[in-house]
Design an enzyme around this catalytic site. Sequence first.
Site, PDB file in Angstrom:
ATOM      1  N   SER A  21       0.823  -1.194   0.000  1.00 52.65           N
ATOM      2  CA  SER A  21       0.000   0.000   0.000  1.00 52.65           C
ATOM      3  C   SER A  21       0.868   1.259   0.000  1.00 52.65           C
ATOM      4  CB  SER A  21      -0.954  -0.051   1.199  1.00 52.65           C
ATOM      5  OG  SER A  21      -1.949   0.930   1.114  1.00 52.65           O
ATOM      6  N   HIS A  38      -8.899  -4.223  -0.236  1.00 52.70           N
ATOM      7  CA  HIS A  38      -7.536  -3.813   0.109  1.00 52.70           C
ATOM      8  C   HIS A  38      -7.039  -4.419   1.418  1.00 52.70           C
ATOM      9  CE1 HIS A  38      -4.144  -1.094  -0.479  1.00 52.70           C
ATOM     10  NE2 HIS A  38      -4.226  -0.741   0.780  1.00 52.70           N
ATOM     11  N   ASP A  94      -9.422  -3.615  -6.129  1.00 49.69           N
ATOM     12  CA  ASP A  94      -8.744  -2.809  -5.117  1.00 49.69           C
ATOM     13  C   ASP A  94      -8.443  -1.442  -5.738  1.00 49.69           C
ATOM     14  OD1 ASP A  94      -7.127  -1.553  -3.293  1.00 49.69           O
ATOM     15  OD2 ASP A  94      -5.671  -3.191  -3.120  1.00 49.69           O
TER      16      ASP A  94
END
Length: 315
Positions: free
Chosen positions: A155, A278, A251
């Site tokens: 991320s 996610h 996502d």
Amino acid sequence: MLAAVALLAIIAIVLVVLWVQGLRGGAPQPPGTSTTPSTPSTRPEAQSADCPDVLTLVVPGTWESAADDDPDNPTANPRSLMLRVSSALKEQFPESRTEVYTVPYVAQFRNPTNLNDHQADYNDSRTQGYKRAAGKIISTHERCPLTRYVIMGFSQGAVISGDLASAIGNGRGGVLPAEDADLVLGVGLIADGRRQPGDQRDITPSPPGVGAEISLSGMGTLVPGITMTGPRTGGFGSVRDKVVSICAPGDLICDAPTVTNPLGAVNQLLGALNNPVHALYATPRYWSHDGATATQWMLGWSQNLIDAAPRPAHN
């Protein structure tokens, strides 16, 4: 024209809300001027006995680290996704084979629509993460010129890791000398917010969308503290073939709709509110490859790289 601008603004605000509610995001453009990587530099025949053969640099995602966390034994968030990889590597390999270093940084994402949210701005968070990660590589290379590198992130940490790879592969920013880019064994990205399909080895299943920072890059600084930085200049350069990317379909951090269809983008973003893709890369619910979850796949990939890495002499 005004309607299109309004729709783009809606996309940006919805994306912010998604991130703050549990999704996570990207990192800044590395500074410096690009140069063309050349052949490996002349290196010594041995390095200090306390140098690891491999430095495994791990960058956690949003809310999964802290500025004062212990990089050798991180405890800021025991549920950090990347701990599933880094902890297993520490158990498998002695420190002489690989130093597993988890970058400590603020790892926050302030919601600009909430006046009571006192977290660090996304821009400040990712900048700190990038500088600390780059600093660890720089200091290690100065002391241990034969050490190789495995870089991984999730991320916000994936964008930081990807930006490091881009800087190294394009001879930019002084992270590693251009002639030493071959010391990078591999770069593993999970949910990269600056992902461009085809710019790296995309591990299937791989969706067609781009990273949110690319999808929304035309908005610049529309949302205070959240700069959408767009694609990486020069891509990954000379390390392109060493970069692997995992992105679950749906996502929105790495599989975002493009703004060429603003209405469709808004609908897809709103539809993701009840689909927390996610947060579930440690499960096979939204992404798996030959039965392996994203973290299991990344662990096996990194284990193989470390196993096969050269074993430099020590003095």
